[in-house]
Motif scaffolding. Structure first.
Motif, PDB file in Angstrom:
ATOM      1  N   HIS A   1       0.840  -1.201   0.000  1.00  0.00           N
ATOM      2  CA  HIS A   1       0.000   0.000   0.000  1.00  0.00           C
ATOM      3  C   HIS A   1       0.873   1.248   0.000  1.00  0.00           C
ATOM      4  CE1 HIS A   1      -2.654   3.165   1.505  1.00  0.00           C
ATOM      5  NE2 HIS A   1      -3.687   2.408   1.140  1.00  0.00           N
ATOM      6  N   SER A   2       1.920   1.239   0.829  1.00  0.00           N
ATOM      7  CA  SER A   2       2.830   2.387   0.886  1.00  0.00           C
ATOM      8  C   SER A   2       3.572   2.561  -0.435  1.00  0.00           C
ATOM      9  CB  SER A   2       3.840   2.194   2.026  1.00  0.00           C
ATOM     10  OG  SER A   2       3.186   2.080   3.272  1.00  0.00           O
ATOM     11  N   ILE A   3       3.925   1.446  -1.075  1.00  0.00           N
ATOM     12  CA  ILE A   3       4.638   1.503  -2.350  1.00  0.00           C
ATOM     13  C   ILE A   3       3.777   2.162  -3.419  1.00  0.00           C
ATOM     14  CG2 ILE A   3       5.514   0.063  -4.239  1.00  0.00           C
ATOM     15  CD1 ILE A   3       6.515  -1.902  -2.100  1.00  0.00           C
ATOM     16  N   VAL A   4       2.524   1.737  -3.524  1.00  0.00           N
ATOM     17  CA  VAL A   4       1.632   2.298  -4.538  1.00  0.00           C
ATOM     18  C   VAL A   4       1.398   3.782  -4.267  1.00  0.00           C
ATOM     19  CG1 VAL A   4      -0.702   2.215  -5.500  1.00  0.00           C
ATOM     20  CG2 VAL A   4       0.516   0.090  -5.004  1.00  0.00           C
ATOM     21  N   THR A   5       1.195   4.139  -3.005  1.00  0.00           N
ATOM     22  CA  THR A   5       0.971   5.543  -2.648  1.00  0.00           C
ATOM     23  C   THR A   5       2.175   6.404  -3.015  1.00  0.00           C
ATOM     24  OG1 THR A   5      -0.435   4.848  -0.795  1.00  0.00           O
ATOM     25  CG2 THR A   5       0.377   7.106  -0.770  1.00  0.00           C
ATOM     26  N   LEU A   6       3.372   5.881  -2.769  1.00  0.00           N
ATOM     27  CA  LEU A   6       4.601   6.613  -3.087  1.00  0.00           C
ATOM     28  C   LEU A   6       4.678   6.970  -4.565  1.00  0.00           C
ATOM     29  CD1 LEU A   6       7.530   7.608  -2.530  1.00  0.00           C
ATOM     30  CD2 LEU A   6       8.267   5.227  -2.899  1.00  0.00           C
ATOM     31  N   TYR A   7       4.397   5.983  -5.420  1.00  0.00           N
ATOM     32  CA  TYR A   7       4.551   6.232  -6.855  1.00  0.00           C
ATOM     33  C   TYR A   7       3.367   6.999  -7.445  1.00  0.00           C
ATOM     34  CZ  TYR A   7       8.582   3.218  -6.447  1.00  0.00           C
ATOM     35  OH  TYR A   7       9.798   2.696  -6.064  1.00  0.00           O
ATOM     36  N   LEU A   8       2.233   6.964  -6.786  1.00  0.00           N
ATOM     37  CA  LEU A   8       1.142   7.843  -7.211  1.00  0.00           C
ATOM     38  C   LEU A   8       1.549   9.305  -7.030  1.00  0.00           C
ATOM     39  CD1 LEU A   8      -2.060   6.080  -5.791  1.00  0.00           C
ATOM     40  CD2 LEU A   8      -1.575   6.561  -8.187  1.00  0.00           C
ATOM     41  N   ARG A   9       2.224   9.576  -5.915  1.00  0.00           N
ATOM     42  CA  ARG A   9       2.689  10.944  -5.673  1.00  0.00           C
ATOM     43  C   ARG A   9       3.765  11.330  -6.689  1.00  0.00           C
ATOM     44  NH1 ARG A   9       3.130   9.666   0.233  1.00  0.00           N
ATOM     45  NH2 ARG A   9       1.145  10.195   1.195  1.00  0.00           N
ATOM     46  N   ARG A  10       4.693  10.407  -6.931  1.00  0.00           N
ATOM     47  CA  ARG A  10       5.767  10.702  -7.871  1.00  0.00           C
ATOM     48  C   ARG A  10       5.231  10.928  -9.283  1.00  0.00           C
ATOM     49  NH1 ARG A  10      11.055   6.909  -6.501  1.00  0.00           N
ATOM     50  NH2 ARG A  10      11.414   7.700  -4.379  1.00  0.00           N
ATOM     51  N   ALA A  11       4.160  10.220  -9.602  1.00  0.00           N
ATOM     52  CA  ALA A  11       3.569  10.364 -10.937  1.00  0.00           C
ATOM     53  C   ALA A  11       2.724  11.627 -11.038  1.00  0.00           C
ATOM     54  CB  ALA A  11       2.731   9.137 -11.273  1.00  0.00           C
ATOM     55  N   GLY A  12       2.541  12.326  -9.913  1.00  0.00           N
ATOM     56  CA  GLY A  12       1.747  13.540  -9.924  1.00  0.00           C
ATOM     57  C   GLY A  12       0.259  13.292 -10.050  1.00  0.00           C
ATOM     58  N   LEU A  13      -0.191  12.115  -9.644  1.00  0.00           N
ATOM     59  CA  LEU A  13      -1.614  11.771  -9.736  1.00  0.00           C
ATOM     60  C   LEU A  13      -2.294  12.155  -8.426  1.00  0.00           C
ATOM     61  CD1 LEU A  13      -1.308   8.244 -11.389  1.00  0.00           C
ATOM     62  CD2 LEU A  13      -1.860  10.407 -12.498  1.00  0.00           C
ATOM     63  N   SER A  14      -3.287  12.990  -8.514  1.00  0.00           N
ATOM     64  CA  SER A  14      -4.009  13.429  -7.325  1.00  0.00           C
ATOM     65  C   SER A  14      -5.072  12.413  -6.958  1.00  0.00           C
ATOM     66  CB  SER A  14      -4.651  14.799  -7.567  1.00  0.00           C
ATOM     67  OG  SER A  14      -5.588  14.717  -8.625  1.00  0.00           O
ATOM     68  N   TYR A  15      -5.291  12.285  -5.686  1.00  0.00           N
ATOM     69  CA  TYR A  15      -6.365  11.412  -5.208  1.00  0.00           C
ATOM     70  C   TYR A  15      -7.068  12.130  -4.064  1.00  0.00           C
ATOM     71  CZ  TYR A  15      -2.311  10.141  -2.330  1.00  0.00           C
ATOM     72  OH  TYR A  15      -1.184  10.181  -1.548  1.00  0.00           O
ATOM     73  N   GLU A  16      -8.373  12.217  -4.200  1.00  0.00           N
ATOM     74  CA  GLU A  16      -9.178  12.886  -3.194  1.00  0.00           C
ATOM     75  C   GLU A  16      -9.592  11.878  -2.127  1.00  0.00           C
ATOM     76  OE1 GLU A  16     -10.035  12.626  -6.402  1.00  0.00           O
ATOM     77  OE2 GLU A  16      -9.162  14.506  -7.123  1.00  0.00           O
ATOM     78  N   LYS A  17     -10.350  12.355  -1.134  1.00  0.00           N
ATOM     79  CA  LYS A  17     -10.812  11.458  -0.080  1.00  0.00           C
ATOM     80  C   LYS A  17     -11.713  10.367  -0.639  1.00  0.00           C
ATOM     81  CE  LYS A  17     -10.567  14.839   3.674  1.00  0.00           C
ATOM     82  NZ  LYS A  17     -11.327  15.568   4.720  1.00  0.00           N
ATOM     83  N   GLU A  18     -12.412  10.704  -1.730  1.00  0.00           N
ATOM     84  CA  GLU A  18     -13.344   9.736  -2.289  1.00  0.00           C
ATOM     85  C   GLU A  18     -12.635   8.665  -3.112  1.00  0.00           C
ATOM     86  OE1 GLU A  18     -13.617  12.982  -2.593  1.00  0.00           O
ATOM     87  OE2 GLU A  18     -15.284  13.379  -1.209  1.00  0.00           O
ATOM     88  N   ARG A  19     -11.368   8.890  -3.456  1.00  0.00           N
ATOM     89  CA  ARG A  19     -10.653   7.937  -4.296  1.00  0.00           C
ATOM     90  C   ARG A  19      -9.481   7.358  -3.507  1.00  0.00           C
ATOM     91  NH1 ARG A  19      -8.458   8.758 -10.486  1.00  0.00           N
ATOM     92  NH2 ARG A  19      -7.122  10.345  -9.561  1.00  0.00           N
ATOM     93  N   LYS A  20      -9.518   6.058  -3.264  1.00  0.00           N
ATOM     94  CA  LYS A  20      -8.466   5.414  -2.484  1.00  0.00           C
ATOM     95  C   LYS A  20      -7.186   5.359  -3.305  1.00  0.00           C
ATOM     96  CE  LYS A  20     -11.661   2.663   0.291  1.00  0.00           C
ATOM     97  NZ  LYS A  20     -11.424   3.461   1.508  1.00  0.00           N
ATOM     98  N   HIS A  21      -6.066   5.138  -2.608  1.00  0.00           N
ATOM     99  CA  HIS A  21      -4.786   5.207  -3.290  1.00  0.00           C
ATOM    100  C   HIS A  21      -3.888   4.021  -2.941  1.00  0.00           C
ATOM    101  CE1 HIS A  21      -4.891   7.579   0.458  1.00  0.00           C
ATOM    102  NE2 HIS A  21      -3.726   7.028   0.703  1.00  0.00           N
ATOM    103  N   GLY A  22      -4.477   2.850  -2.761  1.00  0.00           N
ATOM    104  CA  GLY A  22      -3.694   1.657  -2.472  1.00  0.00           C
ATOM    105  C   GLY A  22      -3.762   0.653  -3.610  1.00  0.00           C
ATOM    106  N   PRO A  23      -3.179  -0.518  -3.409  1.00  0.00           N
ATOM    107  CA  PRO A  23      -3.174  -1.544  -4.457  1.00  0.00           C
ATOM    108  C   PRO A  23      -4.562  -2.026  -4.852  1.00  0.00           C
ATOM    109  CG  PRO A  23      -2.369  -2.428  -2.360  1.00  0.00           C
ATOM    110  CD  PRO A  23      -2.459  -0.950  -2.202  1.00  0.00           C
ATOM    111  N   HIS A  24      -5.533  -1.951  -3.918  1.00  0.00           N
ATOM    112  CA  HIS A  24      -6.872  -2.417  -4.264  1.00  0.00           C
ATOM    113  C   HIS A  24      -7.522  -1.503  -5.299  1.00  0.00           C
ATOM    114  CE1 HIS A  24      -9.215  -5.826  -2.982  1.00  0.00           C
ATOM    115  NE2 HIS A  24     -10.326  -5.125  -3.073  1.00  0.00           N
ATOM    116  N   ALA A  25      -7.116  -0.234  -5.308  1.00  0.00           N
ATOM    117  CA  ALA A  25      -7.633   0.676  -6.323  1.00  0.00           C
ATOM    118  C   ALA A  25      -7.158   0.257  -7.711  1.00  0.00           C
ATOM    119  CB  ALA A  25      -7.191   2.103  -6.018  1.00  0.00           C
ATOM    120  N   LEU A  26      -5.954  -0.318  -7.799  1.00  0.00           N
ATOM    121  CA  LEU A  26      -5.468  -0.826  -9.084  1.00  0.00           C
ATOM    122  C   LEU A  26      -6.266  -2.050  -9.512  1.00  0.00           C
ATOM    123  CD1 LEU A  26      -1.583  -0.504  -8.622  1.00  0.00           C
ATOM    124  CD2 LEU A  26      -3.195   1.118  -9.653  1.00  0.00           C
ATOM    125  N   ARG A  27      -6.685  -2.843  -8.546  1.00  0.00           N
ATOM    126  CA  ARG A  27      -7.547  -3.994  -8.840  1.00  0.00           C
ATOM    127  C   ARG A  27      -8.893  -3.511  -9.392  1.00  0.00           C
ATOM    128  NH1 ARG A  27      -8.498  -9.385  -7.225  1.00  0.00           N
ATOM    129  NH2 ARG A  27     -10.595  -9.827  -6.481  1.00  0.00           N
TER     130      ARG A  27
END
Length: 416
Positions: free
Chosen positions: A329-355
């Motif tokens: 989960h921390s890994i996916v969150t890290l690279y979402l930030r590096r990629a400049g992808l914003s995620y709001e409270k309504e959009r989760k930012h872990g591996p399950h979101a990729l699923r």
């Protein structure tokens, strides 16, 4: 399946070999040996030859006595942790790195009935996580009984239960529902075992809790590709992270299954990944895509530390144990930030979101629901229909035309 019986000496020998593979220091292993000597002495006193979880729990309660866990000395808590390590290794074959299981004490005669009830539920195959939840809720209820001077289950009354459930009104709906469900089952057990003359489970208030399914969090295909491209692969950590994120995004595996992926799960000759899912226990067979295979090989050759453990993905630093799902989960969150992808409270930012995102892509391609269900490893298609709400193209076809409003309607409003 019948549990294999092992003497404590055999079991601790296996644990020590496991810890040595994880590069544990000699001094730490010596501390484990010293703590285990106390368990050995306790088993000899009781005349027990074979070790299991019940033996470990009996030893811990023997060590604590009438005290509370929080009142123990640091060295006593360390002994309990060492005992829990043996139990965990016996049940799972591993020891979780940097995580120690908190011991939730349920002392006294009433606490014993709670432990008996948990053992009864375990005979039906409830998970370790559910057992911990039971202990957590019972610890709170037992504390309330103690404050009410109730030391015997026969002293439980309807008024006491009403007062206890009334104070649960300050909890969230989910926590309140969990409390009431566990309490109801426990009270029914007491009545069935003849420990109470009244079936107090019927007096537990009913709650109207309905878990509302939230809209799955998804990312577009372009966003997922941007995420993957943001992973720098020159370091061992980058090679590992790239392979894990790729597996999650391309195949939709759950985080636990990715972290537990072993060499036995990869069938290179057939270009397949086969495994039993941790959540459902169902076997799943997925294609070993070329880019995933290349990423795994690159990591194994130039990134994975030397280890005899069967798991593919390991910690970068010693001890080289397998990863916990929270790390992914921390890994996916890290690279979402590096990629400049914003995620709001309504959009989760872990591996399950990729699923979820993979399911969304398959729906856009008009992939049949049974096929998506098989890819995601669902037991039935009902679980897969949960994703139909993110198929915007299909939902637009369900929209009704809004009839035109006559100009006179607005004129009437303006004249007021």
């Amino acid at each position: 399946m019948k549990e294999e019986q092992k003497t404590f000496e055999m079991l601790t020998g296996e644990v020590i070999r496991y810890l040595e593979k994880l590069s544990y220091s000699d001094s730490r292993i010596s501390q484990y040996r010293s703590a285990w000597q106390r368990v050995t002495a306790f088993m000899k006193e009781q005349g027990w030859m074979y070790y299991n979880a019940s033996v470990g729990e009996a030893f811990i309660y023997h060590l604590i006595g009438v005290r509370k866990y929080d009142d123990l000395d640091r060295w006593e808590k360390d002994i309990i942790q060492c005992a829990n390590v043996v139990t965990e290794f016996l049940e799972t074959g591993t020891v979780k790195f940097r995580r120690c299981q908190k011991f939730r004490d349920l002392p006294g005669a009433v606490g014993q009935t709670m432990r008996d009830y948990i053992a009864h539920r375990q005979s039906y195959g409830i998970s370790r996580g559910t057992v911990e939840e039971y202990k957590h809720r019972f610890q709170q209820f037992l504390s309330y009984l103690g404050d009410s001077s109730v030391n015997d289950v026969r002293s439980i009354s309807q008024q006491l239960l009403l007062n206890y459930t009334h104070q649960l009104g300050f909890c969230s709906a989910n926590v309140r529902h969990s409390h009431l469900s566990i309490l109801k089952g426990y009270l029914r057990y007491l009545y069935d075992q003849g420990l109470t003359e009244t079936n107090y489970s019927r007096m537990v208030p009913k709650d109207k809790f309905v878990k509302q399914a939230k809209l799955p969090s998804t990312y577009t295909k372009d966003e997922v590709e941007k995420l993957i491209a943001s992973i720098e692969r020159s370091s061992p950590k980058g090679k590992r992270d790239y392979a894990m994120v790729l597996i999650t995004a391309r195949l939709g595996l759950r985080a636990t299954d990715v972290c537990c992926l072993s060499f036995a799960n990869i069938r290179w000759e057939q270009s397949l990944i086969t495994l039993h899912q941790k959540k459902t226990g169902e076997q799943i067979e997925l294609p070993l895509l070329s880019d995933i295979g290349d990423a795994i090989i690159d990591y194994l050759k130039y990134g994975r530390p030397e280890s005899e453990l069967p798991y593919i993905f390991l910690h970068v630093n010693a001890p080289y144990d397998r990863l916990h799902y929270s790390t992914l989960h921390s890994i996916v969150t890290l690279y979402l930030r590096r990629a400049g992808l914003s995620y709001e409270k309504e959009r989760k930012h872990g591996p399950h979101a990729l699923r979820h995102s993979l399911a969304g892509v398959l729906l856009e391609k008009k992939t049949p629901i049974p096929v998506i269900s098989e890819v995601l490893g669902h037991k039935n298609t009902d679980s897969t229909r949960y994703y139909l709400r993110i198929d915007m193209n299909a939902l637009r076809q369900c929209a009704l035309n809004v009839p035109p409003v006559s100009p006179g309607f607005y004129e009437r409003g303006a004249g007021r």
